[in-house]
Design an enzyme around this catalytic site. Sequence first.
Site, PDB file in Angstrom:
ATOM      1  N   GLY A 167      14.046 -10.264 -38.488  1.00 39.08           N
ATOM      2  CA  GLY A 167      15.180 -11.030 -38.998  1.00 39.08           C
ATOM      3  C   GLY A 167      14.922 -12.528 -39.080  1.00 39.08           C
ATOM      4  N   ILE A 179      22.256 -10.320 -29.868  1.00 39.53           N
ATOM      5  CA  ILE A 179      22.756  -9.000 -30.237  1.00 39.53           C
ATOM      6  C   ILE A 179      24.255  -9.083 -30.523  1.00 39.53           C
ATOM      7  CG2 ILE A 179      21.067  -7.682 -28.891  1.00 39.53           C
ATOM      8  CD1 ILE A 179      23.372  -7.272 -26.776  1.00 39.53           C
ATOM      9  N   GLN A 229      35.760 -14.814 -34.645  1.00 37.16           N
ATOM     10  CA  GLN A 229      35.728 -13.696 -35.598  1.00 37.16           C
ATOM     11  C   GLN A 229      36.386 -12.473 -34.982  1.00 37.16           C
ATOM     12  OE1 GLN A 229      34.805 -13.160 -38.870  1.00 37.16           O
ATOM     13  NE2 GLN A 229      35.756 -11.202 -38.340  1.00 37.16           N
ATOM     14  N   TYR A 256      30.950 -11.965 -28.767  1.00 40.47           N
ATOM     15  CA  TYR A 256      29.936 -12.742 -29.504  1.00 40.47           C
ATOM     16  C   TYR A 256      30.427 -14.159 -29.809  1.00 40.47           C
ATOM     17  CZ  TYR A 256      26.472 -13.441 -33.333  1.00 40.47           C
ATOM     18  OH  TYR A 256      25.465 -13.899 -34.169  1.00 40.47           O
ATOM     19  N   GLY A 309      25.615 -18.934 -41.165  1.00 42.98           N
ATOM     20  CA  GLY A 309      26.636 -18.004 -41.636  1.00 42.98           C
ATOM     21  C   GLY A 309      26.017 -16.613 -41.695  1.00 42.98           C
TER      22      GLY A 309
HETATM   23  N1  CAA Z   1      36.330 -10.131 -41.900  1.00 44.75           N
HETATM   24  C1  CAA Z   1      37.435  -9.755 -42.563  1.00 44.75           C
HETATM   25  N2  CAA Z   1      38.087  -8.612 -42.313  1.00 44.75           N
HETATM   26  C2  CAA Z   1      37.603  -7.808 -41.353  1.00 44.75           C
HETATM   27  C3  CAA Z   1      36.452  -8.142 -40.606  1.00 44.75           C
HETATM   28  C4  CAA Z   1      35.801  -9.360 -40.927  1.00 44.75           C
HETATM   29  N3  CAA Z   1      34.695  -9.747 -40.302  1.00 44.75           N
HETATM   30  N4  CAA Z   1      36.224  -7.162 -39.710  1.00 44.75           N
HETATM   31  C5  CAA Z   1      37.185  -6.239 -39.898  1.00 44.75           C
HETATM   32  N5  CAA Z   1      38.007  -6.617 -40.882  1.00 44.75           N
HETATM   33  C6  CAA Z   1      39.164  -5.886 -41.420  1.00 44.75           C
HETATM   34  C7  CAA Z   1      38.683  -4.637 -42.174  1.00 44.75           C
HETATM   35  O1  CAA Z   1      38.309  -4.967 -43.506  1.00 44.75           O
HETATM   36  C8  CAA Z   1      39.898  -3.752 -42.115  1.00 44.75           C
HETATM   37  O2  CAA Z   1      40.835  -4.175 -43.099  1.00 44.75           O
HETATM   38  P1  CAA Z   1      41.761  -3.091 -43.853  1.00 44.75           P
HETATM   39  O3  CAA Z   1      42.579  -2.466 -42.776  1.00 44.75           O
HETATM   40  O4  CAA Z   1      42.521  -3.926 -44.811  1.00 44.75           O
HETATM   41  O5  CAA Z   1      40.801  -2.131 -44.483  1.00 44.75           O
HETATM   42  C9  CAA Z   1      40.476  -4.070 -40.722  1.00 44.75           C
HETATM   43  O6  CAA Z   1      39.923  -5.350 -40.340  1.00 44.75           O
HETATM   44  C10 CAA Z   1      40.111  -3.022 -39.697  1.00 44.75           C
HETATM   45  O7  CAA Z   1      38.689  -2.846 -39.719  1.00 44.75           O
HETATM   46  P2  CAA Z   1      37.992  -1.436 -39.537  1.00 44.75           P
HETATM   47  O8  CAA Z   1      38.685  -0.374 -40.365  1.00 44.75           O
HETATM   48  O9  CAA Z   1      36.516  -1.617 -39.763  1.00 44.75           O
HETATM   49  O10 CAA Z   1      38.301  -1.112 -38.002  1.00 44.75           O
HETATM   50  P3  CAA Z   1      37.392  -0.398 -36.941  1.00 44.75           P
HETATM   51  O11 CAA Z   1      38.212  -0.255 -35.697  1.00 44.75           O
HETATM   52  O12 CAA Z   1      36.745   0.818 -37.513  1.00 44.75           O
HETATM   53  O13 CAA Z   1      36.204  -1.428 -36.661  1.00 44.75           O
HETATM   54  C11 CAA Z   1      35.245  -3.542 -36.168  1.00 44.75           C
HETATM   55  C12 CAA Z   1      36.492  -2.703 -36.134  1.00 44.75           C
HETATM   56  C13 CAA Z   1      34.221  -2.981 -35.181  1.00 44.75           C
HETATM   57  C14 CAA Z   1      35.636  -4.957 -35.738  1.00 44.75           C
HETATM   58  C15 CAA Z   1      34.602  -3.532 -37.564  1.00 44.75           C
HETATM   59  O14 CAA Z   1      35.587  -3.852 -38.526  1.00 44.75           O
HETATM   60  C16 CAA Z   1      33.487  -4.529 -37.706  1.00 44.75           C
HETATM   61  O15 CAA Z   1      32.346  -4.255 -37.308  1.00 44.75           O
HETATM   62  N6  CAA Z   1      33.784  -5.688 -38.313  1.00 44.75           N
HETATM   63  C17 CAA Z   1      32.788  -6.709 -38.547  1.00 44.75           C
HETATM   64  C18 CAA Z   1      32.914  -7.826 -37.549  1.00 44.75           C
HETATM   65  C19 CAA Z   1      31.937  -8.862 -37.949  1.00 44.75           C
HETATM   66  O16 CAA Z   1      32.201  -9.712 -38.794  1.00 44.75           O
HETATM   67  N7  CAA Z   1      30.732  -8.815 -37.334  1.00 44.75           N
HETATM   68  C20 CAA Z   1      29.675  -9.719 -37.724  1.00 44.75           C
HETATM   69  C21 CAA Z   1      28.329  -9.039 -37.413  1.00 44.75           C
HETATM   70  S1  CAA Z   1      26.961  -9.961 -38.036  1.00 44.75           S
HETATM   71  C22 CAA Z   1      26.891 -11.268 -36.987  1.00 44.75           C
HETATM   72  O17 CAA Z   1      27.531 -11.332 -35.980  1.00 44.75           O
HETATM   73  C23 CAA Z   1      25.955 -12.381 -37.360  1.00 44.75           C
HETATM   74  C24 CAA Z   1      26.675 -13.665 -37.406  1.00 44.75           C
HETATM   75  O18 CAA Z   1      26.549 -14.444 -36.479  1.00 44.75           O
HETATM   76  C25 CAA Z   1      27.419 -14.011 -38.619  1.00 44.75           C
HETATM   77  P1  NAP Z   2      18.030  -9.095 -35.617  1.00 42.79           P
HETATM   78  O1  NAP Z   2      17.509  -8.909 -36.996  1.00 42.79           O
HETATM   79  O2  NAP Z   2      18.854  -8.036 -34.994  1.00 42.79           O
HETATM   80  O3  NAP Z   2      16.769  -9.432 -34.660  1.00 42.79           O
HETATM   81  C1  NAP Z   2      17.013  -9.682 -33.317  1.00 42.79           C
HETATM   82  C2  NAP Z   2      15.744 -10.080 -32.615  1.00 42.79           C
HETATM   83  O4  NAP Z   2      16.093 -10.435 -31.261  1.00 42.79           O
HETATM   84  C3  NAP Z   2      14.741  -8.956 -32.490  1.00 42.79           C
HETATM   85  O5  NAP Z   2      13.424  -9.484 -32.485  1.00 42.79           O
HETATM   86  C4  NAP Z   2      15.058  -8.351 -31.117  1.00 42.79           C
HETATM   87  O6  NAP Z   2      13.970  -7.661 -30.509  1.00 42.79           O
HETATM   88  C5  NAP Z   2      15.374  -9.617 -30.342  1.00 42.79           C
HETATM   89  N1  NAP Z   2      16.189  -9.365 -29.152  1.00 42.79           N
HETATM   90  C6  NAP Z   2      17.417  -8.793 -29.079  1.00 42.79           C
HETATM   91  N2  NAP Z   2      17.817  -8.703 -27.799  1.00 42.79           N
HETATM   92  C7  NAP Z   2      16.813  -9.232 -27.041  1.00 42.79           C
HETATM   93  C8  NAP Z   2      16.610  -9.384 -25.655  1.00 42.79           C
HETATM   94  N3  NAP Z   2      17.522  -9.005 -24.744  1.00 42.79           N
HETATM   95  N4  NAP Z   2      15.437  -9.935 -25.229  1.00 42.79           N
HETATM   96  C9  NAP Z   2      14.498 -10.330 -26.122  1.00 42.79           C
HETATM   97  N5  NAP Z   2      14.638 -10.207 -27.446  1.00 42.79           N
HETATM   98  C10 NAP Z   2      15.776  -9.653 -27.908  1.00 42.79           C
HETATM   99  O7  NAP Z   2      18.918 -10.422 -35.514  1.00 42.79           O
HETATM  100  P2  NAP Z   2      19.065 -11.644 -36.549  1.00 42.79           P
HETATM  101  O8  NAP Z   2      20.107 -11.302 -37.516  1.00 42.79           O
HETATM  102  O9  NAP Z   2      17.745 -12.083 -36.988  1.00 42.79           O
HETATM  103  O10 NAP Z   2      19.692 -12.736 -35.567  1.00 42.79           O
HETATM  104  C11 NAP Z   2      18.889 -13.688 -34.880  1.00 42.79           C
HETATM  105  C12 NAP Z   2      19.792 -14.679 -34.169  1.00 42.79           C
HETATM  106  O11 NAP Z   2      20.608 -15.335 -35.118  1.00 42.79           O
HETATM  107  C13 NAP Z   2      20.756 -14.061 -33.162  1.00 42.79           C
HETATM  108  O12 NAP Z   2      20.959 -14.929 -32.085  1.00 42.79           O
HETATM  109  C14 NAP Z   2      22.022 -13.924 -33.954  1.00 42.79           C
HETATM  110  O13 NAP Z   2      23.141 -13.880 -33.118  1.00 42.79           O
HETATM  111  C15 NAP Z   2      21.965 -15.184 -34.768  1.00 42.79           C
HETATM  112  N6  NAP Z   2      22.735 -15.165 -35.986  1.00 42.79           N
HETATM  113  C16 NAP Z   2      22.529 -14.205 -36.909  1.00 42.79           C
HETATM  114  C17 NAP Z   2      23.258 -14.249 -38.092  1.00 42.79           C
HETATM  115  C18 NAP Z   2      23.096 -13.231 -39.180  1.00 42.79           C
HETATM  116  O14 NAP Z   2      23.951 -13.218 -40.065  1.00 42.79           O
HETATM  117  N7  NAP Z   2      22.075 -12.401 -39.172  1.00 42.79           N
HETATM  118  C19 NAP Z   2      24.189 -15.250 -38.289  1.00 42.79           C
HETATM  119  C20 NAP Z   2      24.371 -16.215 -37.309  1.00 42.79           C
HETATM  120  C21 NAP Z   2      23.639 -16.178 -36.173  1.00 42.79           C
HETATM  121  P3  NAP Z   2      13.685  -6.097 -30.893  1.00 42.79           P
HETATM  122  O15 NAP Z   2      13.074  -6.115 -32.266  1.00 42.79           O
HETATM  123  O16 NAP Z   2      12.772  -5.640 -29.825  1.00 42.79           O
HETATM  124  O17 NAP Z   2      15.022  -5.424 -30.886  1.00 42.79           O
END
Ligand code: CAA
Ligand code: NAP
Length: 242
Positions: A13, A85, A141, A147, A178
């Site tokens: 990543g 993570i 979020q 997180y 982002g």
């Molecule tokens: N933004 C906007 N709307 C969101 C949302 C988000 N990030 N997450 C959930 N919602 C909304 C869904 O679209 C849904 O809307 P509708 O009811 O209108 O369809 C509602 O919230 C409920 O969501 P789910 O049906 O998915 O509910 P669930 O209980 O099955 O799952 C959840 C809940 C685990 C929070 C799941 O929605 C989820 O994984 N959401 C994503 C959260 C997110 O943004 N994670 C970022 C991961 S990547 C990251 O973290 C990197 C980084 O730094 C940017």
């Molecule tokens: P990723 O693709 O899931 O890669 C994660 C990396 O971190 C992998 O090399 C993983 O090792 C390592 N890792 C996870 N847990 C660890 C632990 N306990 N000890 C040592 N190494 C560990 O993640 P990514 O999307 O590149 O994200 C990298 C960073 O950016 C994270 O801090 C994340 O929160 C941040 N970030 C991501 C996003 C996004 O949109 N992707 C946005 C904002 C911030 P393994 O390969 O062994 O699992």
Amino acid sequence: MGQVAIVTGGTRGIGSAISKGLKEAGYTVAATYAGNVEKAEAFSAETGINVFKWDVSDPEACEKGVQQVSEELGDIEVLVNNAGITRDGWFHKMTYDDWSAVLRTNLDSMFTMTKPVIESMRARSSGRIINISSINGQKGQMGQTNYSAAKAGVIGFTKALAQETARKGVTVNCICPGYIDTDMVAAVPEKVLEGIIGQIPVGRLGKAEEIAGLVRYLTSPEAAFMTGAVLTINGAQYIANG
Ligand code: CAA
Ligand code: NAP
């Protein structure tokens, strides 16, 4: 051999792009990972970058790991605290385990990884620490109380440590990406992710290389006066003031 940079989570990543970018800039890079040996070995074979396996949430493993890297490659000049993570879920359904795993990996790692490098940086009056936070640590979020709390903590840690180390020639900065196209984002349910991309004015996910470019700048001589900064790269999804 160039100066040494450790990139935690540097094998996949965003971290893998950072590792490659720093290697191109002339650093000898140590990319760490947690357990995905297959990906790490493939990354090392492709790039020639040294990979090391330890858990950033384990203080003893971090101390030993940093010592091993220092002995094999030399003093650490750059530390990129990138490993992270997610364990997403609504707070009312979240287990303590999901809370704790995210806090330990994303926030405790600021302590466990920075502690073993800081004395040597202070003694040499030279060093760059770059912490990867997130847009979701700035704005919060839904589904990410764990997180968002951890990544907001990374911002506070950066601002405090930058003040402590400024006179010692060690800069400490923080990047808030982002949504970037990696496995972490690919794990978001498809329909939810479509909605998120719809909220990004640039109209797409970011690329890991776009974060790596900023890390490279922060390690350059031109960035010596930049410390304690919180740098946003998110396609205008959230306009933050630090
Ligand atoms: N933004 C906007 N709307 C969101 C949302 C988000 N990030 N997450 C959930 N919602 C909304 C869904 O679209 C849904 O809307 P509708 O009811 O209108 O369809 C509602 O919230 C409920 O969501 P789910 O049906 O998915 O509910 P669930 O209980 O099955 O799952 C959840 C809940 C685990 C929070 C799941 O929605 C989820 O994984 N959401 C994503 C959260 C997110 O943004 N994670 C970022 C991961 S990547 C990251 O973290 C990197 C980084 O730094 C940017
Ligand atoms: P990723 O693709 O899931 O890669 C994660 C990396 O971190 C992998 O090399 C993983 O090792 C390592 N890792 C996870 N847990 C660890 C632990 N306990 N000890 C040592 N190494 C560990 O993640 P990514 O999307 O590149 O994200 C990298 C960073 O950016 C994270 O801090 C994340 O929160 C941040 N970030 C991501 C996003 C996004 O949109 N992707 C946005 C904002 C911030 P393994 O390969 O062994 O699992």
